[in-house]
Motif scaffolding. Sequence first.
Motif: not given
Length: 313
Positions: A88, A115, A118-122, A153, A155, A158, A160-161
């Motif tokens: 990541s 990130s 699989r996606g992004t955790l902000s 999020d 999306a 993502n 992690y949505r």
Amino acid sequence: MRGTTAPRVRSAARRAAVVLIGLQVWLASAAAPAGALGRAPDSVSVSGSSAAGVVTSAAGCPSGPLDTTRHLTGDTALNPGVFSSLASQLSVDLPFRVGGTQAALPGGEARVALSNARGTLSLALTSGDCTTPTMSYNGTTVSGSGTWTVVPDTAPANAYRGATGSGSFTVTSDVTPGTGRLWTLNLTGNVTLLQPQVAVTQRAFWGGIGNYFSRTLSVEYRIRNTGPGDAFGVRLIDALPTDSRITRIGPVPQTLGAIPAGGSARAVVRYRVCAISCRFTATTQTFLTDALDANGHTETVPVAVGVPITPFP
């Protein structure tokens, strides 16, 4: 004549019904208990550092002692196992407000992104504000601690949505304007992810006249993810019959990989079945985790299987 014709018609209808029953595709569905959705929050413990940070300078707070902004940006790689099982990246966007011997990250303006494929955790970071700084500044380096919350999020792509969560952080960074600046960030806390849920349907078939006579039945299990979260590391551990007349041949276990929310994967398991028409229940066991490879668990779903009467699909 009428008295003999009616029984013949009824007999022909019965034979036709038997043929139709033998030709139909047997389907059955079941789902894991609803409690599978109520998994515990995932713990987050991430540490990263880099000697390649970039710092720019700008005006600071409109009032108070923090009259300058030192804006740090950068990223660093995270090994597999730090943030999920995947390699990541940790990215930082930290507009430090500095002045005298104090500093702050006010108003949740600071952002950190975790990130992978699989996606992004902000995350939004906060430490003090323009009038009440809580971090230290020595003219070169900012250091201190604060709190973070997950940035919402939705999306669909993502994994992690829909995540929620919060925690704390510590940071140390050279904030001298320029490139090649050293920074270190530590994050701890908990994140609640949307969780997957298993439902199972099946299709039983012989796969050829030879299998019909040897009573080797194939059952295609369709493992469906009916939960709101994506599933990862999915494996069909077993599909064991409860009827002593039925022998599970296999193969089990079978690796199915990732199943997004609303998606499915298929696994075929063979059985030696009874010589006459019968039905049996197979206890399917499916292992899965969420997008952080946490909350790993096995969901047990009993599935009714009908043995086709004829050798033809």
